[in-house]
Motif scaffolding. Structure first.
Motif, PDB file in Angstrom:
ATOM      1  N   GLN A 142       0.852  -1.211   0.000  1.00 54.59           N
ATOM      2  CA  GLN A 142       0.000   0.000   0.000  1.00 54.59           C
ATOM      3  C   GLN A 142       0.880   1.251   0.000  1.00 54.59           C
ATOM      4  OE1 GLN A 142      -3.135   0.108   2.977  1.00 54.59           O
ATOM      5  NE2 GLN A 142      -3.440   2.307   2.732  1.00 54.59           N
ATOM      6  N   HIS A 143       1.894   1.282   0.873  1.00 53.00           N
ATOM      7  CA  HIS A 143       2.924   2.323   0.809  1.00 53.00           C
ATOM      8  C   HIS A 143       4.155   1.699   0.180  1.00 53.00           C
ATOM      9  CE1 HIS A 143       1.120   5.186   4.074  1.00 53.00           C
ATOM     10  NE2 HIS A 143       0.397   5.113   2.980  1.00 53.00           N
ATOM     11  N   ASN A 169      -6.352   0.301   4.970  1.00 47.25           N
ATOM     12  CA  ASN A 169      -7.066  -0.584   4.053  1.00 47.25           C
ATOM     13  C   ASN A 169      -6.475  -1.997   4.041  1.00 47.25           C
ATOM     14  OD1 ASN A 169      -8.901   1.396   3.340  1.00 47.25           O
ATOM     15  ND2 ASN A 169      -7.828   1.987   1.458  1.00 47.25           N
ATOM     16  N   GLU A 224     -10.833   5.003   7.969  1.00 48.31           N
ATOM     17  CA  GLU A 224     -10.245   4.135   8.992  1.00 48.31           C
ATOM     18  C   GLU A 224     -11.311   3.585   9.945  1.00 48.31           C
ATOM     19  OE1 GLU A 224      -9.231   7.185   8.273  1.00 48.31           O
ATOM     20  OE2 GLU A 224      -7.146   7.014   7.597  1.00 48.31           O
ATOM     21  N   HIS A 230      -2.255  14.596   7.017  1.00 48.52           N
ATOM     22  CA  HIS A 230      -2.486  13.706   5.877  1.00 48.52           C
ATOM     23  C   HIS A 230      -3.924  13.217   5.763  1.00 48.52           C
ATOM     24  CE1 HIS A 230      -2.227  10.678   8.997  1.00 48.52           C
ATOM     25  NE2 HIS A 230      -2.772   9.830   8.151  1.00 48.52           N
ATOM     26  N   ARG A 232       0.407  12.503  -0.019  1.00 50.25           N
ATOM     27  CA  ARG A 232      -0.965  12.930  -0.323  1.00 50.25           C
ATOM     28  C   ARG A 232      -1.110  14.454  -0.184  1.00 50.25           C
ATOM     29  NH1 ARG A 232      -5.345   9.377   0.934  1.00 50.25           N
ATOM     30  NH2 ARG A 232      -7.153  10.512   0.276  1.00 50.25           N
ATOM     31  N   GLN A 272       0.845  16.404  -2.906  1.00 49.98           N
ATOM     32  CA  GLN A 272       0.090  16.460  -4.175  1.00 49.98           C
ATOM     33  C   GLN A 272      -0.908  17.605  -4.136  1.00 49.98           C
ATOM     34  OE1 GLN A 272      -1.687  12.568  -4.607  1.00 49.98           O
ATOM     35  NE2 GLN A 272       0.314  11.594  -4.848  1.00 49.98           N
TER      36      GLN A 272
HETATM   37  C1  UD1 Z   1      -2.964   5.579   4.799  1.00 53.22           C
HETATM   38  C2  UD1 Z   1      -4.069   5.099   5.740  1.00 53.22           C
HETATM   39  C3  UD1 Z   1      -4.133   6.016   6.949  1.00 53.22           C
HETATM   40  C4  UD1 Z   1      -2.776   6.144   7.603  1.00 53.22           C
HETATM   41  C5  UD1 Z   1      -1.779   6.632   6.566  1.00 53.22           C
HETATM   42  C6  UD1 Z   1      -0.391   6.792   7.132  1.00 53.22           C
HETATM   43  C7  UD1 Z   1      -6.012   4.017   4.671  1.00 53.22           C
HETATM   44  C8  UD1 Z   1      -7.429   4.193   4.300  1.00 53.22           C
HETATM   45  N1  UD1 Z   1      -5.369   5.126   5.103  1.00 53.22           N
HETATM   46  O1  UD1 Z   1      -3.370   6.843   4.302  1.00 53.22           O
HETATM   47  O2  UD1 Z   1      -5.032   5.490   7.889  1.00 53.22           O
HETATM   48  O3  UD1 Z   1      -2.847   7.064   8.676  1.00 53.22           O
HETATM   49  O4  UD1 Z   1      -1.757   5.671   5.506  1.00 53.22           O
HETATM   50  O5  UD1 Z   1       0.443   7.382   6.200  1.00 53.22           O
HETATM   51  O6  UD1 Z   1      -5.500   2.930   4.598  1.00 53.22           O
HETATM   52  N2  UD1 Z   1       1.468   7.704  -1.931  1.00 53.22           N
HETATM   53  C9  UD1 Z   1       2.743   7.851  -2.430  1.00 53.22           C
HETATM   54  N3  UD1 Z   1       3.693   7.000  -1.978  1.00 53.22           N
HETATM   55  C10 UD1 Z   1       3.458   6.025  -1.080  1.00 53.22           C
HETATM   56  C11 UD1 Z   1       2.148   5.886  -0.586  1.00 53.22           C
HETATM   57  C12 UD1 Z   1       1.180   6.729  -1.011  1.00 53.22           C
HETATM   58  O7  UD1 Z   1       3.008   8.726  -3.247  1.00 53.22           O
HETATM   59  O8  UD1 Z   1       4.401   5.295  -0.715  1.00 53.22           O
HETATM   60  C13 UD1 Z   1       0.440   8.629  -2.386  1.00 53.22           C
HETATM   61  C14 UD1 Z   1      -0.397   8.012  -3.466  1.00 53.22           C
HETATM   62  O9  UD1 Z   1      -0.656   8.969  -4.441  1.00 53.22           O
HETATM   63  C15 UD1 Z   1      -1.701   7.655  -2.771  1.00 53.22           C
HETATM   64  C16 UD1 Z   1      -1.767   8.660  -1.656  1.00 53.22           C
HETATM   65  O10 UD1 Z   1      -0.413   8.939  -1.288  1.00 53.22           O
HETATM   66  O11 UD1 Z   1      -2.807   7.709  -3.612  1.00 53.22           O
HETATM   67  C17 UD1 Z   1      -2.504   8.131  -0.448  1.00 53.22           C
HETATM   68  O12 UD1 Z   1      -2.004   6.845  -0.080  1.00 53.22           O
HETATM   69  P1  UD1 Z   1      -2.998   5.750   0.593  1.00 53.22           P
HETATM   70  O13 UD1 Z   1      -2.223   4.542   0.966  1.00 53.22           O
HETATM   71  O14 UD1 Z   1      -4.161   5.559  -0.250  1.00 53.22           O
HETATM   72  O15 UD1 Z   1      -3.506   6.476   1.895  1.00 53.22           O
HETATM   73  P2  UD1 Z   1      -2.758   7.407   2.945  1.00 53.22           P
HETATM   74  O16 UD1 Z   1      -3.288   8.784   2.768  1.00 53.22           O
HETATM   75  O17 UD1 Z   1      -1.281   7.230   2.933  1.00 53.22           O
END
Ligand code: UD1
Length: 385
Positions: free
Chosen positions: A46-47, A106, A138, A213, A247, A250
């Motif tokens: 996810q990350h 997620n 969440e 965030h 996030r 962006q």
């Molecule tokens: C997620 C969690 C949140 C947690 C947070 C910690 C969910 C619903 N949300 O939110 O509860 O507090 O992580 O950081 O699971 N992106 C990157 N690089 C990465 C990861 C993400 O550029 O390594 C960008 C992407 O464009 C992505 C956006 O960040 O669409 C959001 O990432 P996402 O994993 O969807 O949710 P977070 O906002 O990070």
């Protein structure tokens, strides 16, 4: 003879940054239980950025994931669906005796869904937290995961109450304390040694640390703008250090907020920081402004005042006992509470019970007892029953 016995497999699921901080002590605790147990670390992806993921593995001593699902970003449906799909394939190939999920992202909910459909028992670390705000993604993840879990590991007594109100049997609920604080306390020496203040040219208690965030704060120019307006006022009195989530970056780069950002001359925007640097920035700050749940907990443990940019929190103990004050997404409230701290009247708190650095060994002991019957069966099978 012992080495020929099949081991019981436990999957640990991680996906997003806060999961890495929580899994580290649990992974360590499970490894000490003996060679009857095999830990399989599953990273959903996810990350995926180096500074959102890889650096934490190296710094916190977490081994390389055994399995990387590589799902990446996407809408909630796409991301959750991809994780269910990929993790189900892993389970169909080799079923663990237990899947352990962490927190409320997620990846947590998705892997719990995949596991329960295939009859794999689930443990949930950080169970029972409720904001009672279903607009938060969440909160949905928390409620679903808790209702699928067989072992619910709670960080504080309020979480037990929430779960019991929802009809979850108290036999499944285990109050163990806070694993994020295990990591903090285990890393104290490295945090103290992190040279981040001199690198940034800032001094003890003479700066504010900011993180933002949450979608509710950063996904619209209007809500992010209200926080930035507060910041414009705060930074006139004290420098602000702002490690920025991808996030939020962006939104700042693509939105209409560039003029406002241009006025924030005393705000240092940084890339996401490694764990020890970030915790050093937190422990030495005059105060913290954040919308992160983990940061609310860490500031409470460190005794650092924390202004929480949310209307509610699933971690009420950080307000009732800790150093956190809910300021919502309200420019005036953020400025007013910041002024109060800068005028020498910070909120003082205490560290909640069981936030003592030993939550993960408690989880390990409960898992050992839970798996004992399966372990006996597992042993007998190899001896020809
Ligand atoms: C997620 C969690 C949140 C947690 C947070 C910690 C969910 C619903 N949300 O939110 O509860 O507090 O992580 O950081 O699971 N992106 C990157 N690089 C990465 C990861 C993400 O550029 O390594 C960008 C992407 O464009 C992505 C956006 O960040 O669409 C959001 O990432 P996402 O994993 O969807 O949710 P977070 O906002 O990070």
């Amino acid at each position: 003879m012992g080495s020929t016995k099949p081991k019981l497999l436990v999957d640990l699921i991680v996906g997003a940054r806060p999961n890495f901080v929580k899994v580290a002590p649990v992974h360590r605790a499970l490894r000490t239980l003996g060679d009857w147990l095999q830990v399989r670390l599953v990273h959903t992806g996810q990350h995926y950025d180096t500074n959102m993921s890889d650096v934490f593995f190296a710094e916190l001593g977490i081994p390389e994931p055994d399995i990387f699902l590589g799902v990446g970003s996407g809408s909630h449906g796409a991301q959750t669906g991809a994780i269910i799909n990929h993790y189900e394939e892993i389970l169909l190939a080799t079923k663990p005796a237990l899947t352990l999920v962490f927190g409320d992202v997620n990846s947590t909910m998705a892997c719990a869904i995949a596991a329960v459909k295939l009859g794999v028992p689930i443990g949930h670390v950080e169970a029972g937290l409720r904001s009672f705000d279903r607009t938060m993604p969440e909160e949905i993840n928390r409620v679903v995961t808790d209702h699928l879990a067989d072992l619910l590991f709670t960080p504080s007594a309020d979480a037990n109450v929430n779960l019991e109100h929802e009809g979850i049997s108290s036999e499944r609920i285990h109050l163990v304390g806070n694993v994020m604080i295990d990591t903090l306390l285990a890393s104290r020496d490295k945090i103290r040694a992190a040279p981040v203040l001199s690198r940034l040219g800032i001094t003890l208690r003479h700066y504010v640390l900011l993180t933002l965030h949450r979608p509710s704060n950063v996904d619209s120019d209007d809500s992010l703008g209200r926080v930035l307006l507060a910041l414009e006022s705060v930074q006139r009195r004290i420098p602000v250090v702002f490690p920025i989530h991808p996030r939020t970056r962006q939104r700042l780069e693509s939105g209409n907020l560039r003029t406002l950002v241009g006025r924030l001359k005393n705000v240092r925007i940084l890339d996401p920081q490694p764990y020890c640097d970030f915790l050093r920035l937190m422990s030495d700050a005059a105060f913290v402004i954040t919308d992160s749940g983990g940061v609310q907990e860490e500031t409470t443990c460190l005794g650092v005042p924390c202004l929480t940019v949310r209307p509610n929190t699933e971690r009420p103990i950080t307000v009732q006992e800790g150093t956190s004050i809910l300021v919502g997404n309200d420019t005036d409230a953020i400025v007013r509470e910041s002024e109060r701290i800068l005028d020498g009247k910070p909120k003082v708190g205490r560290v909640p019970d069981l936030w003592d650095g030993h939550a993960a060994p408690r989880i390990g002991a409960i898992i050992e007892a839970y798996l004992k019957p399966k372990r006996a069966v597992c042993g007998r099978t190899t001896h020809g029953f």
